[in-house]
Write a protein that holds these residues in place. Structure first.
Motif, PDB file in Angstrom:
ATOM      1  N   GLN A 110      -5.966   4.750   6.792  1.00  0.00           N
ATOM      2  CA  GLN A 110      -6.587   6.072   6.814  1.00  0.00           C
ATOM      3  C   GLN A 110      -8.077   5.918   6.546  1.00  0.00           C
ATOM      4  OE1 GLN A 110      -4.750   8.895   4.098  1.00  0.00           O
ATOM      5  NE2 GLN A 110      -4.987  10.524   5.603  1.00  0.00           N
TER       6      GLN A 110
ATOM      7  N   ALA B 107       0.103   7.345   5.270  1.00  0.00           N
ATOM      8  CA  ALA B 107      -0.573   6.622   6.353  1.00  0.00           C
ATOM      9  C   ALA B 107      -0.756   5.162   5.963  1.00  0.00           C
ATOM     10  CB  ALA B 107      -1.922   7.257   6.644  1.00  0.00           C
TER      11      ALA B 107
ATOM     12  N   SER C  37      -0.251  11.074   2.117  1.00  0.00           N
ATOM     13  CA  SER C  37      -0.033  11.102   3.565  1.00  0.00           C
ATOM     14  C   SER C  37       0.990  10.089   4.051  1.00  0.00           C
ATOM     15  CB  SER C  37      -1.361  10.863   4.293  1.00  0.00           C
ATOM     16  OG  SER C  37      -1.805   9.526   4.081  1.00  0.00           O
TER      17      SER C  37
ATOM     18  N   SER D 166      -0.657  -0.320   2.112  1.00  0.00           N
ATOM     19  CA  SER D 166      -1.457   0.643   2.860  1.00  0.00           C
ATOM     20  C   SER D 166      -2.941   0.377   2.638  1.00  0.00           C
ATOM     21  CB  SER D 166      -1.121   2.078   2.421  1.00  0.00           C
ATOM     22  OG  SER D 166       0.256   2.351   2.629  1.00  0.00           O
TER      23      SER D 166
ATOM     24  N   ARG E  81       4.008   6.954  -0.527  1.00  0.00           N
ATOM     25  CA  ARG E  81       3.434   8.259  -0.811  1.00  0.00           C
ATOM     26  C   ARG E  81       3.476   8.513  -2.315  1.00  0.00           C
ATOM     27  NH1 ARG E  81       3.767  11.690   3.967  1.00  0.00           N
ATOM     28  NH2 ARG E  81       4.804  10.544   5.662  1.00  0.00           N
TER      29      ARG E  81
ATOM     30  N   ARG F  97       2.923   6.351   9.706  1.00  0.00           N
ATOM     31  CA  ARG F  97       3.061   7.199   8.519  1.00  0.00           C
ATOM     32  C   ARG F  97       4.286   6.806   7.694  1.00  0.00           C
ATOM     33  NH1 ARG F  97      -1.371   8.234   9.745  1.00  0.00           N
ATOM     34  NH2 ARG F  97      -2.463  10.242   9.769  1.00  0.00           N
TER      35      ARG F  97
END
Length: 397
Positions: free
Chosen positions: A77, A74, A72, A182, A38, A34
């Protein structure tokens, strides 16, 4: 309607080889990280508001999916979205939120056709997974520009992720996350699975959950949407809807083949576009031949050429290209792709075809080698150069 997490994972019938287990472990481990970029809640809210202003309001489940995927942090995801659940609208809003937050978005898909559709949806650069993996394996010093630009602020959306094999996903994710970016895997874990070893989506889902879209937007009748989801889950009671609506027809193969062709012919006469489906290539060929004979109505075309599947095409026919060829450019950014559908506008003395894309309306010349017949009537999924096969034009669904 909300996006929800799920932890169900079916058991596996056999023990995978060590390399596959290691790949699965790496993917699942990244899903637990994580520390990625973001997007602010404000950027997400602006993107959702803009989508509504553009006439594409998101339901609660779509909005929750976009918000979670954008905020998130992440590294990897997963979103599970059955066909018709509004995935395209959600991905468009996600891309808008990510770029509004100062990042950039890249889309990847298992096929060139799917990549094109994804690019149109999210207004971002898209390509095939195979393109990136080929460069990583054979020419890492000359990656495509979009791949070289992947960095900390990048989001890589992998559409139809369930159709990608685990080893390919592993290599892609390792490349992307090593550059600080990501990944968002979007697909349906009950979709047609990858040709190579797959199933890693179930592992991610079981370990870290997945976001779900469960409200189907495609159907005007809610009961049909519910029946579609039940059929997807393999529930026998789903057949009740289709039986009540007279969607199921019973008969012997000869009678049903005649019925399908008659329905296609009726649709053609009424100006409708549809598609005939058949269980074997031989029956597909038979239906294609009957459709072409009907279209010609006793006329002999001035010139015709044999195609890769053993059929024949002339001006007025509809053909399907069965492989990618980036050298056959349709526009500055588009090329001939596997699955593209074309109208034949001219057949040349050399055996080449001039064809017009059924969607973009752009034209291209397919060389003689592209259309040459093979020694077998079975058309391969991949071939170089790409080959054309005839497809039943405007047929009934």
């Amino acid at each position: 309607m909300t996006a929800r997490a799920s932890t169900r994972s079916p058991g596996r019938p056999s023990t995978p080889p060590p390399a596959l287990l290691a790949a699965e472990a790496r993917i699942v481990a990244h899903a637990g990280e994580r520390d990625g970029t973001r997007v602010t809640s404000a950027a997400v809210e602006r993107a959702l508001a803009q989508s509504a202003a553009d006439g594409l309001p998101l339901n609660a489940g779509q909005a929750a999916l976009v918000t979670e995927m954008a905020t998130s942090g992440a590294r990897v995801q997963l979103a599970i979205a059955p066909a018709g659940a509004g995935k395209t609208t959600a991905m468009r809003a996600l891309a808008a939120a990510w770029t509004a937050g100062g990042g950039d978005v890249v889309g990847l898909a298992p096929s060139a056709t799917a990549a094109t559709v994804l690019g149109e949806a999210i207004a971002a650069r898209t390509d095939t997974m195979a393109k990136l993996l080929w460069h990583l394996d054979h020419d890492p010093e000359h990656l495509p520009g979009w791949a070289r630009r992947i960095g900390r602020a990048s989001l890589v959306v992998v559409d139809e992720a369930g159709m990608a094999d685990t080893l390919s996903l592993d290599r892609l994710i390792e490349f992307v996350t090593a550059r600080g970016a990501s990944v968002r895997l979007v697909g349906d874990d009950q979709q047609l699975s990858a040709i190579g070893a797959g199933g890693v989506l179930r592992d991610v889902r079981a370990t870290y959950g997945a976001l779900h879209l469960t409200e189907l937007m495609r159907f005007a009748d809610p009961s049909e949407g519910a029946a579609s989801l039940a059929l997807r889950d393999g529930l026998p009671e789903s057949l009740g809807f289709y039986l009540d609506q007279r969607r199921v027809h019973v008969g012997d193969l000869t009678t049903l083949t005649d019925d399908v062709f008659d329905a296609w012919r009726t649709d053609r006469e009424n100006g409708r576009d549809a598609v005939m489906l058949a269980p074997t290539r031989e029956l597909v060929g038979e239906l294609n031949d009957r459709a072409r004979t009907h279209r010609l109505d006793g006329q002999t075309p001035e010139r015709a050429v044999p195609l890769a599947d053993g059929s024949t095409a002339s001006a007025g026919d509809t053909v399907l290209t069965r492989a990618n060829d980036r050298k056959l450019r349709v526009t500055g950014t588009d090329w001939v792709k596997n699955g593209d559908r074309w109208h034949v506008t001219a057949v040349h003395p050399t055996g080449a075809l001039t064809v017009r894309h059924t969607t973009s309306r752009c034209s291209v010349d397919l060389p003689r080698t592209t259309c040459a017949p093979r020694s077998t009537s079975a058309t391969p999924r991949r071939s170089t150069p790409p080959r054309a096969s005839r497809r039943t034009p405007a047929t009934r669904s």
